[in-house]
Design a protein around this motif. Structure first.
Motif, PDB file in Angstrom:
ATOM      1  N   PHE A 236       0.908  -0.588  -0.073  1.00 20.07           N
ATOM      2  CA  PHE A 236      -0.302  -0.129  -0.267  1.00 20.07           C
ATOM      3  C   PHE A 236       0.847   1.556   0.274  1.00 20.07           C
ATOM      4  O   PHE A 236       2.266   1.371   0.770  1.00 20.07           O
ATOM      5  N   ASP A 237       0.197   2.445  -0.780  1.00 21.62           N
ATOM      6  CA  ASP A 237       1.381   3.263  -0.483  1.00 21.62           C
ATOM      7  C   ASP A 237       0.120   4.624  -0.373  1.00 21.62           C
ATOM      8  O   ASP A 237       0.272   5.710  -0.178  1.00 21.62           O
ATOM      9  N   GLN A 238      -1.000   4.667   0.478  1.00 24.87           N
ATOM     10  CA  GLN A 238      -1.325   5.238   1.189  1.00 24.87           C
ATOM     11  C   GLN A 238      -2.695   4.787   2.198  1.00 24.87           C
ATOM     12  O   GLN A 238      -3.367   3.568   1.882  1.00 24.87           O
ATOM     13  N   GLN A 239      -2.764   5.377   3.524  1.00 28.61           N
ATOM     14  CA  GLN A 239      -2.872   4.936   4.459  1.00 28.61           C
ATOM     15  C   GLN A 239      -3.662   5.889   5.635  1.00 28.61           C
ATOM     16  O   GLN A 239      -2.773   6.982   5.775  1.00 28.61           O
ATOM     17  N   ASP A 240      -4.842   6.002   5.567  1.00 30.58           N
ATOM     18  CA  ASP A 240      -5.356   7.278   6.305  1.00 30.58           C
ATOM     19  C   ASP A 240      -6.493   6.515   7.209  1.00 30.58           C
ATOM     20  O   ASP A 240      -7.218   5.353   7.446  1.00 30.58           O
ATOM     21  N   LEU A 241      -7.044   7.160   8.579  1.00 35.12           N
ATOM     22  CA  LEU A 241      -7.392   7.345   9.707  1.00 35.12           C
ATOM     23  C   LEU A 241      -8.915   7.089   9.704  1.00 35.12           C
ATOM     24  O   LEU A 241      -8.939   8.717   9.454  1.00 35.12           O
ATOM     25  N   GLY A 242      -9.927   6.738   9.283  1.00 35.42           N
ATOM     26  CA  GLY A 242     -11.127   7.427   9.632  1.00 35.42           C
ATOM     27  C   GLY A 242     -11.781   7.098  10.696  1.00 35.42           C
ATOM     28  O   GLY A 242     -11.427   6.129  11.823  1.00 35.42           O
ATOM     29  N   LEU A 243     -12.569   7.684  11.593  1.00 35.54           N
ATOM     30  CA  LEU A 243     -13.535   8.137  12.532  1.00 35.54           C
ATOM     31  C   LEU A 243     -14.624   8.921  12.308  1.00 35.54           C
ATOM     32  O   LEU A 243     -14.802   9.519  11.857  1.00 35.54           O
ATOM     33  N   GLU A 244     -15.473   7.860  12.889  1.00 35.42           N
ATOM     34  CA  GLU A 244     -16.763   7.586  13.010  1.00 35.42           C
ATOM     35  C   GLU A 244     -17.734   7.751  13.651  1.00 35.42           C
ATOM     36  O   GLU A 244     -17.287   7.528  14.879  1.00 35.42           O
ATOM     37  N   LEU A 245     -18.555   8.495  14.077  1.00 34.41           N
ATOM     38  CA  LEU A 245     -20.323   8.755  15.268  1.00 34.41           C
ATOM     39  C   LEU A 245     -21.412   8.693  14.476  1.00 34.41           C
ATOM     40  O   LEU A 245     -21.859   9.401  13.161  1.00 34.41           O
ATOM     41  N   GLU A 246     -22.288   7.556  15.204  1.00 35.50           N
ATOM     42  CA  GLU A 246     -23.452   7.325  14.836  1.00 35.50           C
ATOM     43  C   GLU A 246     -24.267   8.093  15.481  1.00 35.50           C
ATOM     44  O   GLU A 246     -24.108   7.628  16.508  1.00 35.50           O
ATOM     45  N   LEU A 247     -25.215   8.863  15.717  1.00 38.07           N
ATOM     46  CA  LEU A 247     -25.545  10.035  16.907  1.00 38.07           C
ATOM     47  C   LEU A 247     -27.137   9.328  16.214  1.00 38.07           C
ATOM     48  O   LEU A 247     -27.427  10.248  14.795  1.00 38.07           O
ATOM     49  N   ALA A 248     -27.815   9.700  17.234  1.00 43.17           N
ATOM     50  CA  ALA A 248     -29.393   9.862  16.958  1.00 43.17           C
ATOM     51  C   ALA A 248     -29.416  10.958  16.460  1.00 43.17           C
ATOM     52  O   ALA A 248     -29.221  11.711  17.486  1.00 43.17           O
ATOM     53  N   ALA A 249     -30.376  10.843  15.733  1.00 43.81           N
ATOM     54  CA  ALA A 249     -30.769  12.055  15.335  1.00 43.81           C
ATOM     55  C   ALA A 249     -32.620  12.525  15.889  1.00 43.81           C
ATOM     56  O   ALA A 249     -32.664  12.050  15.987  1.00 43.81           O
ATOM     57  N   THR A 250     -32.367  13.474  16.264  1.00 45.38           N
ATOM     58  CA  THR A 250     -33.266  14.226  16.758  1.00 45.38           C
ATOM     59  C   THR A 250     -34.981  14.187  15.691  1.00 45.38           C
ATOM     60  O   THR A 250     -33.960  14.549  14.524  1.00 45.38           O
ATOM     61  N   GLU A 251     -35.821  15.441  16.029  1.00 44.04           N
ATOM     62  CA  GLU A 251     -36.784  14.827  14.672  1.00 44.04           C
ATOM     63  C   GLU A 251     -36.311  16.110  14.347  1.00 44.04           C
ATOM     64  O   GLU A 251     -36.105  16.779  13.175  1.00 44.04           O
ATOM     65  N   GLN A 252     -35.896  17.558  14.864  1.00 42.18           N
ATOM     66  CA  GLN A 252     -34.735  18.488  14.258  1.00 42.18           C
ATOM     67  C   GLN A 252     -34.013  17.891  13.601  1.00 42.18           C
ATOM     68  O   GLN A 252     -33.564  18.861  11.865  1.00 42.18           O
ATOM     69  N   ASP A 253     -33.531  17.527  13.734  1.00 38.50           N
ATOM     70  CA  ASP A 253     -32.302  17.078  13.074  1.00 38.50           C
ATOM     71  C   ASP A 253     -32.561  16.500  11.338  1.00 38.50           C
ATOM     72  O   ASP A 253     -32.103  16.546  11.003  1.00 38.50           O
ATOM     73  N   ARG A 254     -33.352  15.766  11.341  1.00 38.35           N
ATOM     74  CA  ARG A 254     -34.272  14.627   9.806  1.00 38.35           C
ATOM     75  C   ARG A 254     -34.757  15.582   9.573  1.00 38.35           C
ATOM     76  O   ARG A 254     -34.723  15.537   8.528  1.00 38.35           O
ATOM     77  N   ARG A 255     -35.507  16.889   9.690  1.00 32.62           N
ATOM     78  CA  ARG A 255     -35.654  17.810   9.482  1.00 32.62           C
ATOM     79  C   ARG A 255     -35.377  18.775   8.234  1.00 32.62           C
ATOM     80  O   ARG A 255     -34.542  19.124   7.439  1.00 32.62           O
ATOM     81  N   GLU A 256     -33.893  19.010   9.095  1.00 28.12           N
ATOM     82  CA  GLU A 256     -32.972  20.057   8.892  1.00 28.12           C
ATOM     83  C   GLU A 256     -31.920  18.965   7.745  1.00 28.12           C
ATOM     84  O   GLU A 256     -31.237  19.276   6.727  1.00 28.12           O
TER      85      GLU A 256
END
Length: 389
Positions: free
Chosen positions: A179-199
């Motif tokens: 391999f010639d490229q290695q990257d670190l990915g960090l991720e969160l799965e957040l519970a969405a509020t109703e406002q988040d879902r609309r937005e």
């Protein structure tokens, strides 16, 4: 939640499979589907049990949909995206809306992978779950996969083995992928509020990050928001700080964290092998993904499908040639765009604000324009040439 449709396993030391697939993600299951559809006796060995979580943004571009829809029938999408908000370090914000159809389909990987699992079984493949692989050996006629865990000591013999167990897996090491490229990915799965879902419904956000080549994203998936960042490996503290600051800038700090995960993405060297004897690798195990966006699902589905077809026919060299002809140019173009972003981060941001850049981005997302073709467009080619990338 999901019906168990896997056929019963008949344990027999005399079975020699046509194709054994190691790993049941998109690459492995696409390979199994293709091989079984072609009439090959196919077994898949998966260390976990479907449905299972996998760290992944989960955005399907048009190329992925073109591979998935004919085989799955219905893609288990959680949202369709027609708008993108671009930011640079949380500032310089603008939103572009697409015309003529959606850009992306958002999926959760447990849903998506399980749909492929069911399709592979329906095509005739046998899937053995909770079957981690510890070793691979081969001779002129067959390859032998040694199992670990509760199945320790058991061996699966096949005429061809397809490795799809990730870039750190047994098959990648066996083939000798570098391999010639290695990257670190960090991720969160957040519970969405109703406002988040609309937005966020129908809209994603892409943020060009503090370290050249890094970026962050917000992907809506119905009742969850996937928020993540990716950065070159070796900047662990900066990557964690970027994610923390990114979530705070978005006003999402108080959301319940459903999952908190990380992963490494690895891109293959252009001269890295794809095969060793009777063992071929696909998807992440082969280091096949687009280096700029780190998009890997379309590479997994294409390479997996091609690997399965080649294994069923016995022409393994055809798989290597197709990857070199079709995927290698895409990766080369992605490397050049990543080089541009690392040298002039604002150039990519500005390009998304002008019609030619936004049009090319839309066409790429819909699968209408390959990365290798996009980089040859006059304006983009001139910019890339000017920067020496």
């Amino acid at each position: 939640m999901y019906a168990r449709t896997q056929p019963a396993w008949l344990d027999s030391p005399l079975v020699i499979w046509d194709v054994a697939v190691v790993g049941a993600g998109p690459a492995g299951l696409a390979a199994a589907h293709a091989a079984a559809t072609a009439g090959a006796r196919t077994i898949v060995l998966e260390r976990s049990t479907h449905p299972r979580y996998k760290t992944c943004g989960g955005g399907l571009i048009g190329t992925s949909l073109a591979m998935a829809e004919p085989r799955l029938g219905t893609v288990p999408g959680r949202d369709t995206i027609d708008a993108v908000t671009f930011t640079r370090g949380g500032k310089r914000t603008f939103t572009r809306r697409a015309r003529g159809g959606p850009l992306l389909t958002m999926v959760r990987r447990d849903d998506f992978d399980h749909a492929w699992y069911e399709a592979a079984v329906k095509a005739g493949a046998t899937v053995r779950q909770e079957s981690p692989v510890r070793s691979i050996t081969q001779d002129d006629e067959t390859a032998t996969v040694g199992l670990a865990g509760a199945n320790g000591g058991e061996e699966i013999v096949a005429r061809t083995v397809i490795g799809a167990d990730g870039s750190a897996g047994v098959t990648s090491r066996h083939v000798g992928v570098s391999f010639d490229q290695q990257d670190l990915g960090l991720e969160l799965e957040l519970a969405a509020t109703e406002q988040d879902r609309r937005e966020w419904r129908g809209r994603v956000l892409l943020d060009w990050g503090p370290v050249p080549g890094s970026y962050g994203w917000v992907f809506p998936k119905d009742d969850q928001l996937t928020v993540g960042v990716i950065m070159t490996k070796g900047h662990g503290a900066e990557t964690k700080r970027y994610l923390r600051d990114f979530v705070a800038q978005l006003g999402l700090t108080g959301r319940r964290v459903v999952r908190d995960s990380g992963h490494l993405t690895r891109c293959r060297r252009p001269d890295a092998p794809l095969r060793r004897g009777r063992v071929i690798v696909a998807g992440d195990a082969a280091g096949l993904l687009e280096p700029w966006t780190r998009e890997g699902i379309s590479f997994a589905l294409r390479s997996g499908s091609w690997a399965g077809a080649a294994a069923a026919s016995g022409d393994l060299a055809a798989y290597e040639q197709r990857v070199e002809n079709e995927l290698a140019p895409e990766m080369a173009a992605g490397r050049r765009l990543l080089a541009v972003q690392m040298r002039r981060p604002m150039l990519i941001h500005t390009a998304m604000a002008v019609p030619v850049g936004w049009r090319a981005f839309q066409m790429f997302c819909r699968g209408e324009l390959a990365m290798a073709s996009a980089i040859e467009r006059p304006v983009i080619r001139a910019a890339v040439k000017f920067l020496g990338a």
